[in-house]
Each structure stands twice: as structure tokens, then as C-alpha cells.
Design a protein around this motif. Structure first.
Motif, PDB file in Angstrom:
ATOM      1  N   ILE A 126      10.038  12.248  -3.811  1.00 11.98           N
ATOM      2  CA  ILE A 126       8.234  11.978  -3.691  1.00 11.98           C
ATOM      3  C   ILE A 126       8.675  10.779  -3.444  1.00 11.98           C
ATOM      4  O   ILE A 126       8.212  10.771  -1.529  1.00 11.98           O
ATOM      5  CB  ILE A 126       7.015  12.060  -4.141  1.00 11.98           C
ATOM      6  N   ALA A 127       8.964   9.232  -3.116  1.00 15.60           N
ATOM      7  CA  ALA A 127       9.382   8.429  -2.653  1.00 15.60           C
ATOM      8  C   ALA A 127      10.501   8.573  -1.481  1.00 15.60           C
ATOM      9  O   ALA A 127       9.803   7.698  -0.197  1.00 15.60           O
ATOM     10  CB  ALA A 127       9.210   7.897  -4.020  1.00 15.60           C
ATOM     11  N   LYS A 128      11.370   9.286  -1.816  1.00 18.44           N
ATOM     12  CA  LYS A 128      11.822   9.232  -0.755  1.00 18.44           C
ATOM     13  C   LYS A 128      11.492  10.269   0.514  1.00 18.44           C
ATOM     14  O   LYS A 128      12.325  10.124   1.821  1.00 18.44           O
ATOM     15  CB  LYS A 128      13.257   9.770  -1.324  1.00 18.44           C
ATOM     16  N   PRO A 143       7.369   3.658 -10.637  1.00 20.31           N
ATOM     17  CA  PRO A 143       7.518   1.441 -10.023  1.00 20.31           C
ATOM     18  C   PRO A 143       9.305   2.163  -9.645  1.00 20.31           C
ATOM     19  O   PRO A 143       9.678   1.430  -8.607  1.00 20.31           O
ATOM     20  CB  PRO A 143       8.004   0.796 -10.817  1.00 20.31           C
ATOM     21  N   CYS A 144      10.269   2.296 -10.856  1.00 20.10           N
ATOM     22  CA  CYS A 144      11.760   2.808 -10.113  1.00 20.10           C
ATOM     23  C   CYS A 144      11.661   3.209  -9.027  1.00 20.10           C
ATOM     24  O   CYS A 144      12.682   3.123  -7.755  1.00 20.10           O
ATOM     25  CB  CYS A 144      12.651   3.140 -11.587  1.00 20.10           C
ATOM     26  N   ALA A 145      10.476   4.374  -8.428  1.00 14.55           N
ATOM     27  CA  ALA A 145      11.065   5.087  -7.401  1.00 14.55           C
ATOM     28  C   ALA A 145      10.679   3.821  -6.020  1.00 14.55           C
ATOM     29  O   ALA A 145      10.919   4.274  -5.304  1.00 14.55           O
ATOM     30  CB  ALA A 145      10.400   6.585  -7.048  1.00 14.55           C
ATOM     31  N   LEU A 167       0.715  -0.966  -0.215  1.00 15.41           N
ATOM     32  CA  LEU A 167       0.288   0.048   0.643  1.00 15.41           C
ATOM     33  C   LEU A 167       1.056   1.507  -0.029  1.00 15.41           C
ATOM     34  O   LEU A 167       0.651   1.877  -0.898  1.00 15.41           O
ATOM     35  CB  LEU A 167      -1.402  -0.341   1.064  1.00 15.41           C
ATOM     36  N   TRP A 168       2.076   1.482   0.586  1.00 10.14           N
ATOM     37  CA  TRP A 168       3.064   2.652   0.547  1.00 10.14           C
ATOM     38  C   TRP A 168       3.397   2.514  -0.759  1.00 10.14           C
ATOM     39  O   TRP A 168       3.744   4.278  -1.510  1.00 10.14           O
ATOM     40  CB  TRP A 168       3.764   2.248   1.730  1.00 10.14           C
ATOM     41  N   MET A 169       3.477   1.782  -1.225  1.00  9.69           N
ATOM     42  CA  MET A 169       3.828   1.617  -2.577  1.00  9.69           C
ATOM     43  C   MET A 169       2.929   2.180  -4.168  1.00  9.69           C
ATOM     44  O   MET A 169       3.174   3.001  -4.886  1.00  9.69           O
ATOM     45  CB  MET A 169       4.792   0.785  -3.355  1.00  9.69           C
ATOM     46  N   TYR A 170       1.731   1.912  -3.270  1.00 13.22           N
ATOM     47  CA  TYR A 170       0.184   2.283  -4.123  1.00 13.22           C
ATOM     48  C   TYR A 170       0.708   3.677  -4.106  1.00 13.22           C
ATOM     49  O   TYR A 170       0.929   4.464  -4.942  1.00 13.22           O
ATOM     50  CB  TYR A 170      -0.657   1.456  -3.982  1.00 13.22           C
ATOM     51  N   ALA A 171       1.077   4.133  -2.547  1.00 13.01           N
ATOM     52  CA  ALA A 171       0.224   5.657  -2.687  1.00 13.01           C
ATOM     53  C   ALA A 171       1.758   6.458  -3.095  1.00 13.01           C
ATOM     54  O   ALA A 171       1.223   7.402  -3.506  1.00 13.01           O
ATOM     55  CB  ALA A 171       0.213   5.798  -0.823  1.00 13.01           C
ATOM     56  N   ALA A 172       2.443   5.827  -3.304  1.00 11.71           N
ATOM     57  CA  ALA A 172       3.620   6.811  -3.661  1.00 11.71           C
ATOM     58  C   ALA A 172       3.330   6.749  -5.152  1.00 11.71           C
ATOM     59  O   ALA A 172       3.799   7.754  -5.656  1.00 11.71           O
ATOM     60  CB  ALA A 172       5.080   6.001  -3.017  1.00 11.71           C
TER      61      ALA A 172
END
Lengths: 338, 84, 328
Positions: free
Chosen positions: C82-84, C56-58, C9-14
Motif C-alpha cells: 500500500i505504501a509503495k 510505520p515500517c512501511a 500527512l502522506w505517512m498518516y494516510a498510508a
């Protein structure tokens, strides 16, 4: 049919390259996005279509490799025109330029030639920040062994590029992005000019007096020529007649034209988009003062980018660029009228 | 038949106006009143960052109808060429 | 498949946040640039490189990172920032060139620096790789288990600096993960015309490190590969090179005429959109439901909207502020 054909700088450059490539099969172009994209700043328009991939070569993002290869090709009898997309990228490949291209002729007592043109986009004014906006004129002019050219308009762009390609020495051809006449970047009205269709050369080291005046000499190059002309118009309304000199080449530098002008005007402003310290502006002023300490009747003025990385934000960058307002202000100051 | 006036148009199929409504005249390569040759590139239209050359449809004297930076659409008449 | 529900879910949000951020920027960037496109005009001037499609890379890498891990990003940095966890308000204000920006408007979109989460970037190709090596070296010399991640595009492995960085990391066995975002285009030049090998991961053994190639822009396989790479780095077992096949939906820069690119390429890529695929994975495996995912997306959109509103309201800097901060 009268020749009233106007060209943008980028079209004039492309035409010069095409004519030289037609005349000499040893001439070829390589660089990033010079093929199908026709140069990120339109400097290779129509070349891929006419000459094909063998002579109009897209390269990987490998400046150390392909500029060094340009040196090697030039020394083996080719006449490469190599594009470094933004002059700011020189940081990754400086060795090929200043330790190879600039020195091999000297090392070999002229027995080896390096007839390479390194053409590269310079300048700011469109908010691209400090890794894509520098002028860096003096960085190259400072290094012995390189000729350095920076045209201000399409007529000069074509003639100087033709001269550069035919020169047996390495030439750094610095074109200002904001003068190219790109449809996506504003350029001053005077950049596009009438350009003869036939091939012609303009000798290096011959400045052009763009405007005559008796009160103050404004020496400029590349984009600052346009700022200097606008400043001169403004100054004329105040009764100050400025003479504007377009240096056109940094190496060789036409000191005589500047000195002759200052002898008449007694006042000197030098405008350059490169950094203020250790640069073209100081070099020109020194050239006058050293030879004729008595010519100047007011303090000579440098109008340049302050010694800071080029800022991104518009209000900051606008204020830091050597624009017409700053040039006019310097002219008033040195003539004691401001 | 060597006289008359012919329109210089932005070609109708130059770009898809449903994607980008308008373009602009980025450059005129001739002055108003210049003599132009048939087929010569006389203007450049910009649609966002894409560019298209406009060529003279005939030889003659150019009259510019839409100046540099003027807004155009496919089919816009941007000038005239007086022949003869 | 080892990802926990929280990580998924974290990845989905990012990814959703980054996508919405870029799509919003694409619109905002055109404010003041119509009908005449002048790169120096409008609300946000200068070059603009957007990363829609490359999320996805991020997300698949940064999900494994801590605040004290360093990330170096290239000219197309927003999704990684954003992902960081870079401060979204201040990042957006920087892109707008405003006083509340991360650099007070001095750097702009290619030069985002947020020391609070150890994020830096550079607009010069491959030039983030050596500093990542340095960050990893610093961590190890101080006995910390922080790592560094270097992001570059697939054009960068043709730069000398990239290879020098890999060799340094290899010979010193430093905790670095090198990520190559392979969107197959270096501006107008396709990878096949710029790179002697189709798969950059095979270069890794030359630098005594494992190399992995992730196909199809797949965040789940990247998640696994990055988990291994980060764990190895943190455990002192040395660097890893990961190349990710990814998609660039927009041009190299906004306004790119893209004359070099097949017309329907992007349409084909969007048909296998990585966010859609993750959405369906989460639904099909009954990891969560659509209302939960919509709530996540809604929160992300609100956060992004708030960041843009913050940037619009932030004042423009005083011109003379340009003279500050050359030195500390």
C-alpha cells in the motif's frame, strides 16, 4: 478393553516420536515451532511438555544451519528428527540434504552413518499458492542416498515414522498437510485410523494393496490414495473394478507389487500430487514396461500436477490437483471405456 | 453402583463465548458404541484454530450425540457413556 | 525533525489506509469459515498474514521512494504494498484469487507483483534480500539513481541468504536499504530464543554499512533514519541496515491460536498505537486539525472499501487459465 482408539495422522506421528524418545535418549527433535506451538502441522504434540527444551528444540529460521547440524549430530551418534516446516522451504537448505545427508555414508564406504529423519509437510488443496503447496516427492526420491516415505493414513504414519527413526540412514518423511487431521484444514475420512498404542514398525519398500480389483491397477501415494479409493468406488458403479495400491515409500520402491497387479489387470494408472514430468508416475510406469512390455493392454496413464507452479485461486488449483475425477477418467481411458 | 449413564460435555470454561460463539467437533477418536476408558481422549473440539481435547468422564460404552463437524458451545452435551 | 507537513500527512494516510485494509481483511477472511475454521474454505482461502501495527515500517520508508525504486516484501506484504503504491483494486482481486488480480489469481496474498511501481514479494523468509541487491545492481549498471529496499522480519537475519545479500551490497557498495521489521515473534518463537544478539543493527558493521535501530515503532525517527539511508544510497554511498521495533497485533496467520503469546501483550501494544501517536503529534504540534485528519481517513476508507468491492465483483478465473504464463 478392545483397541478401538482412532488417531489422526498428526497424533500418530507425535506418539511415534514420543515412544522412540522414551526408548532412546539419543533421539531428539528440532525445527521451527516444534516446541510450544507443537509443530505448525501438529507433528510434535505433547513433546515439549514431556521431554523439555533440551530435546525438543525450537530453532531460528535457519534451515541450512539446523538441517546441516542434524547431519552432524546424526554422524556423532545422535538420532535427530528434524522438521522442515514446508517442503517448499527445501530451496534454502538443499545442500545439507543432498550433498551431506545423502552422500556421507557413501563417501565413507558405510563407515559413517547418518541416522537422521527429515520430516516435512507437503501438498496443496487449501489455496496456499506455489511456495507452500508442492509435493516434491520426486525431488528427493531422485537423489541417491535418501530413503523417502509418504504415508496416507495414521496407522502407516506411526509405523513408518518409527521405522524411519530407527533406520541408520537418512530418511525424508513427507507428511501431507491435508492428511494430518488438523482442526483447521479438511482431511479425508480415511486418514484417521485405528492405531495401536504399542510401538510397531512398518518395513520400507512394502506397498499395501488397499483395494482389490481385476480391471485396472491404480498406484497412488499419500493424498492420492484417497482420491484413488474414491475413484475406485465411482468406477465400480460403472462395472470397472480397480485395484488400488498405496506405495507408502518412494525409496525403496515396491515395484514387484505393482508389476504383479498389472500382470492381472493389464491396465495401469499412477496418481501423484507431484509434478507430472520426470516424476514418480513415470518411474512406476517405466518399471512395469521395462520389465514386462507385454503386460499392458492399454496406454498407461499419469495423473499428476501439470508442469506449472501450483496456482493460488481455488478454481484453478482444484482443477489441477490429481483428484478422484481425474483418476477415474484416466482409468476409463486406459481400459477403453471412457 | 456400577451402572447408569453419564453425559460427556464440552466444559463450560473451555473458551470465552463472548469472543467466539461456537466451536465444532473436529474429531471423534472413538466410534459410536466403542468401549472407552476413564480419562481417555475421546474427542477434539475446535474453536477457530484452537483445539481442546475432551476426555471420557467415566469408563463405559460411548454414544455419540454430536457428530464430527457438529456445532457446539461451552456446556454442550456431545455424548453419553453407559457405565457397567 | 525534518518531515514536511506533506510527508507527515502522506505517512498518516498510508498508515490509516493499511490499518483499515488489514482490519477489513480480518473480517472478510472469516467469511465462510464459521463456525468451522477450514483454511481452504470461504471467500479468501489459504494463509493470511496481516500487518496491523507494523504500518510505520512501511510509511516511514516508502515516503522517501520513487516509482522506479524497487521494493521486495515478505509473506506479510500488504502494508508495504500500500505504501509503495501498488494498485489497490488489483492487489485485492489477487488476494481474492480473481481474474482482475495482479497475477490473475495465480499468486495470492504472499505473491503480489506490480511492475508499475517495482513491487515484488516472496513467501520464503529472507529471500527478498538478494533480489533487492540485484535490482540495485541493475540500476547502477544502467547509470540510474534508483535504489532498492528489502523488507524482512526479525526472523530473517538468521537465514544465510540475508547475510549473503548484505555482504554483496557491502562489497559492491550498492544502493540498497535493508529494513528489518522486528515484531519480536517468528511465528511462535520469540527473538530472544532465535537470535544471538538483541539488536540486529549491530551486525551491519560486519558488512561495511551503517546500522540503525529504531525503537518503539516510531514512524518519525524511522522517517529520519530512512531519509539518510535513501539519500546515501541514491548518492552512491552504499547500503544501510535499519531494524525497526514494531508490533504485530494479529497472530502470525489468521486463526493462529497464539498459545505461545502472553495474553495481554497485544493490549499493551495497542495502548501505544503508532497511528494514534502520529495523530496526536500532528494535533499537538498544530500541524493540522482533526477535521483534516478525519477527511484523510475517510478518503482512505473509501479507497479501501472500493478495492474490496472491486475484488468481490471480479470473476473467478477459468480453471484452464492455470496452464498459462509459465513462460512468456
Amino acid at each position: 478393553m478392545p483397541s478401538s482408539r482412532k488417531l489422526t495422522v498428526s497424533r500418530a506421528m507425535s506418539e511415534a516420536i514420543a515412544q522412540e524418545m522414551r526408548a532412546d535418549p539419543q533421539t531428539f527433535v528440532m525445527g521451527e515451532d516444534v516446541g510450544a506451538f507443537e509443530g505448525v502441522f501438529d507433528s510434535t504434540l505433547g513433546l515439549l511438555e514431556e521431554f523439555g527444551e533440551e530435546r525438543v528444540r525450537d530453532t531460528p529460521i535457519s534451515e541450512t544451519g539446523f538441517i546441516g547440524a542434524g547431519v552432524g549430530a546424526a554422524m556423532s551418534g545422535m538420532r535427530p528428527i528434524v522438521e522442515l516446516m514446508f517442503v517448499d522451504f527445501i530451496g534454502v537448505c538443499m545442500n545439507a540434504v543432498y550433498n551431506l545427508a545423502a552422500k556421507n555414508t557413501y563417501f565413507s564406504a558405510g563407515n559413517c552413518k547418518v541416522p537422521m529423519v527429515l520430516m516435512t509437510g507437503t501438498g496443496g488443496g487449501y489455496n496456499d499458492a506455489a511456495q507452500h503447496s508442492q509435493a516434491l516427492h520426486a525431488t528427493f526420491a531422485h537423489l541417491p542416498g535418501l530413503k523417502v516415505v509418504a504415508p496416507s493414513n495414521a496407522y502407516d504414519a506411526k509405523g513408518l515414522l518409527t521405522t524411519a527413526i530407527r533406520d541408520d540412514n537418512p530418511v525424508v518423511y513427507m507428511f501431507h498437510k491435508g492428511l494430518q487431521g488438523l482442526v483447521w484444514m479438511a482431511s479425508p475420512a480415511g486418514a484417521a485410523t485405528e492405531v495401536p498404542e504399542e510401538s510397531y514398525t512398518i518395513p520400507f519398500g512394502e506397498a499395501r494393496t488397499v483395494r482389490s480389483g481385476r480391471d485396472v491397477t491404480i498406484v497412488a501415494i499419500s493424498m492420492t490414495v484417497h482420491g484413488a479409493l474414491a475413484a475406485a468406488e465411482e468406477l465400480a458403479t460403472e462395472g470397472i473394478e480397480a485395484e488400488v495400491i498405496d506405495l507408502r515409500t518412494l525409496v525403496p520402491l515396491d515395484r514387484d507389487t505393482v508389476i504383479e497387479s498389472v500382470k492381472r489387470t493389464g491396465h495401469l494408472v499412477v496418481a501423484d500430487e507431484d509434478y507430472r514430468s520426470y516424476g514418480l508416475t513415470s518411474e512406476v510406469i517405466t518399471s512395469v514396461v521395462e520389465a514386462h512390455p507385454d503386460y499392458l493392454k492399454g496406454p498407461p496413464q499419469r495423473v499428476a500436477m501439470p508442469d506449472i507452479p501450483v496456482p493460488y485461486s481455488r478454481p484453478m488449483e482444484d482443477a489441477m490437483l490429481p483428484n478422484a475425477e481425474r483418476i477415474a477418467s484416466a482409468a476409463r481411458h486406459t481400459t477403453g471405456r471412457g | 453402583m456400577a451402572s447408569g449413564r453419564i453425559q460427556v460435555r464440552v466444559p463450560n470454561d473451555l473458551w470465552d463465548p463472548s469472543e467466539t460463539e461456537e466451536g465444532v467437533i473436529a474429531n471423534w477418536f472413538c466410534e459410536d458404541g466403542a468401549q472407552v476408558e476413564q480419562g481417555a481422549t475421546i474427542a477434539e473440539v475446535a474453536v477457530e484454530k484452537s483445539t481442546y481435547d475432551v476426555v471420557a468422564p467415566a469408563a463405559g460404552t460411548l454414544t455419540i450425540a454430536v457428530p464430527q463437524d457438529g456445532v457446539v458451545q461451552p456446556g454442550t452435551v456431545i455424548g453419553y457413556i453407559a457405565m457397567g | 525533525m525534518s518531515a514536511t507537513k506533506d510527508d507527515l500527512l502522506w505517512m498518516y494516510a498510508a498508515m490509516v489506509k493499511a490499518r483499515y485494509y488489514e482490519d477489513t481483511m480480518a473480517t472478510v477472511y472469516m467469511e465462510g469459515k464459521k463456525p468451522k475454521f477450514d483454511i481452504g474454505a470461504g471467500l479468501v482461502p489459504g494463509e493470511m498474514h496481516l500487518a496491523a501495527g507494523q504500518e510505520p515500517c512501511a510509511a516511514g520508508v516508502c515516503v522517501h521512494l520513487r516509482n522506479d525504486d524497487t521494493v521486495t516484501a515478505p509473506h506479510r506484504p500488504h502494508h508495504v504494498a500500500i505504501a509503495k503504491g501498488v494498485d489497490l483494486n488489483r492487489m485485492t482481486a489477487e488476494i481474492f484469487g480473481r481474474v482482475d488480480g495482479l497475477g490473475g489469481g495465480r499468486g495470492g496474498h504472499m505473491h503480489l507483483f506490480d511492475p508499475a511501481v517495482n513491487f515484488v514479494c516472496s513467501g520464503i523468509i529472507a529471500e527478498g534480500a538478494p533480489p533487492a541487491v540485484g535490482a540495485a545492481l541493475g540500476a547502477r549498471m544502467n547509470g540510474r539513481d534508483a535504489i532498492a529496499v528489502s523488507y524482512v522480519g526479525e526472523g530473517a537475519p538468521n537465514q544465510g541468504g540475508f547475510h549473503e545479500a548484505l555482504n554483496l551490497a557491502g562489497v559492491w557498495q550498492l544502493p540498497v536499504v535493508f529494513i528489518i521489521e522486528d515484531n519480536s515473534w517468528g511465528i511462535s518463537v520469540p527473538k530472544s530464543k532465535s537470535t544471538a544478539v538483541a539488536d540486529n543493527a549491530i551486525r551491519a558493521p560486519g558488512y561495511a554499512m551503517p546500522g540503525v535501530r529504531i525503537e518503539n515503532n516510531d514512524v518519525l525517527t524511522l522517517y529520519d533514519a530512512a531519509a539518510d539511508a535513501v539519500a546515501r544510497a541514491r548518492a552512491g554511498q552504499g547500503p544501510t541496515l535499519i531494524e525497526v521495533e514494531t508490533y504485530r497485533y494479529y497472530g502470525h496467520f489468521q486463526g493462529d491460536p497464539e498459545i505461545y503469546r502472553p495474553k495481554d501483550e497485544v493490549k499493551g501494544l495497542k495502548a501505544k498505537d503508532p497511528i494514534d501517536r502520529l495523530y496526536h503529534y500532528l494535533m499537538d504540534n498544530q500541524i493540522t486539525d482533526s477535521s483534516d485528519l478525519e477527511a484523510i481517513a475517510q478518503r482512505c476508507r473509501e479507497e479501501v472499501d472500493a478495492a474490496y468491492a472491486f475484488a468481490r465483483k471480479s470473476p473467478e478465473p477459468a480453471p484452464e487459465a492455470a496452464l498459462e504464463h509459465v513462460f512468456v
